[in-house]
Design an enzyme around this catalytic site. Sequence first.
Site, PDB file in Angstrom:
ATOM      1  N   LYS A 190      43.142   5.626   5.715  1.00  0.00           N
ATOM      2  CA  LYS A 190      41.718   4.901   5.881  1.00  0.00           C
ATOM      3  C   LYS A 190      40.622   5.882   5.635  1.00  0.00           C
ATOM      4  O   LYS A 190      40.296   6.343   6.819  1.00  0.00           O
ATOM      5  CB  LYS A 190      41.993   3.920   7.076  1.00  0.00           C
ATOM      6  CG  LYS A 190      41.260   2.982   7.173  1.00  0.00           C
ATOM      7  CD  LYS A 190      39.655   2.970   7.199  1.00  0.00           C
ATOM      8  CE  LYS A 190      39.150   3.082   8.404  1.00  0.00           C
ATOM      9  NZ  LYS A 190      37.459   3.461   8.450  1.00  0.00           N
ATOM     10  N   GLU A 265      41.932  15.999  15.046  1.00  0.00           N
ATOM     11  CA  GLU A 265      41.017  17.146  15.146  1.00  0.00           C
ATOM     12  C   GLU A 265      39.902  16.681  15.259  1.00  0.00           C
ATOM     13  O   GLU A 265      39.198  15.789  14.466  1.00  0.00           O
ATOM     14  CB  GLU A 265      41.100  17.774  13.567  1.00  0.00           C
ATOM     15  CG  GLU A 265      40.395  18.930  13.414  1.00  0.00           C
ATOM     16  CD  GLU A 265      39.303  18.705  12.770  1.00  0.00           C
ATOM     17  OE1 GLU A 265      38.319  18.955  13.720  1.00  0.00           O
ATOM     18  OE2 GLU A 265      38.841  18.865  11.713  1.00  0.00           O
ATOM     19  N   CYS A 299      32.264  19.901  12.031  1.00  0.00           N
ATOM     20  CA  CYS A 299      32.856  19.940  13.352  1.00  0.00           C
ATOM     21  C   CYS A 299      32.489  21.373  13.954  1.00  0.00           C
ATOM     22  O   CYS A 299      32.504  21.568  15.193  1.00  0.00           O
ATOM     23  CB  CYS A 299      34.279  19.283  13.444  1.00  0.00           C
ATOM     24  SG  CYS A 299      35.411  20.154  12.264  1.00  0.00           S
TER      25      CYS A 299
END
Length: 492
Positions: A190, A265, A299
Amino acid sequence: MNEGTRAFLSRAGRMLIGADWVDARSGETLPVTDPASGEAFCRVPSADAADIDRAVSAARHAFEHGEWSKMRPVDRERLLLRLADLLEANAQELAEIEALDNGKPVTMARHVDVALSIDFLRYMAGWATKIEGSTMEVSVPLVRDREFFGFTRREPVGVVGAIIPWNFPLLMAAWKVGPALATGCTMVLKPAEETPLSALRFAELALEAGYPAGVLNVVTGLGHTAGAALASHPGIEKVAFTGSTEVGKLVGQAAVRNMTRFSLELGGKSPVIVLDDADPSVAAAGAAQAIFFNQGQVCTAGSRLFIHKSRFDRVVEGLSEIAAGMQMGPGIDPATQIGPLVSAVQQQRVMGYINSGFEEGARATAGGGASEGPGFFVKPTVLVGVHDEMQVVREEIFGPVVVALPYDDLDEVARRANDTPYGLAASIWSNDLSRVHRLIPKIKAGTVWVNCHNMLDSAMPFGGYKQSGIGREMGRAVLDLYTESKSVVMML
């Protein structure tokens, strides 16, 4: 824009379930928006729980029946290598899709996102034939007059639900698909609702490579509908999620209700630490790359810049000059150095943090605002006059905004660098390797770079401490996320 990109955009608009390109059962669709203009240029299905059910069923059938369930490791290796070759053959098209969908500079997409995806698939292909168990001498104390033989084997965990973010859509798809298919799992992928296109093109290439129907399914839709349905689905054995810590906690909670294996993560607030022997110009260039790469939507973005007080003014001056000179523009323009943020929502979020910093006393030595005109642009911003308790210092911004803070000594900077709920990454800038080695163990982060930042390699495990996640992507370590260990004891 090349002809392949135009051709894909003309046919994009359906998702892959089994062997079929389908609409959502509800008929609902989502717009796909160009961040550089703010205008929608195509639409994709808006899947819901019924579509997730279909995709999970297709993945289950492929896992338990048919040719995939009987495929040998060497054939899984060959398929992954073929898929990597197809990505390479269509590299420019994939880069242009990322630039249109995400807003990132097309040159960066070609040499980072696409190149790293190809490299990782080839790396994981090699592991398909190297998934091993072990034999052991078994001592069973209750039956001393018989001999025993024991061994372990690694088996694919089963059907995997993968939910990926919008900042590196193609690369994150590769990070999830590669180990899942190398180990013999099947997958429902997805993509983020903001950036679904490269995952759909990836799915086309997987079919072209020869993957059987149902091994890889790509379902587009909103996170709170399709994503939530996938994370909580009782028909999957594992959830793999990359995204924000806030949403990652929800995904983990949903998985635990079914005792589904999961890996996360998540976010970060990575420190960049400049020691007093560092060359100010080198440190400034490194700090710029650490924060402005991918518009700061990373990130591991180096969003907290700790500079020894003896170097502070010169590093900030150099960084501010770099920020002010960066060329902003549409990602599809090869001359663009910094593109728009992914959406209006993200632009507003980043501007909210900048304004909160100003309200608490920060000042900008570069940037500090959104650019005029269409698109979701935010100027590369350097903030000084900040302290550790400010919102702009403590929370993940996910934009081209760095806060610069002076410090006095190593113990102080280690304590302040660790004063965060996150622990994904950090970088240290110094030529004094003795002090660097003493500092590395003090930094609570999954990755520490020295004299570089955001440098990834397929063989190096990647993941975080604390609220930056659970589990490790890449390297040998990722195989543990997609396999189960089975112990076998035979009485002879």
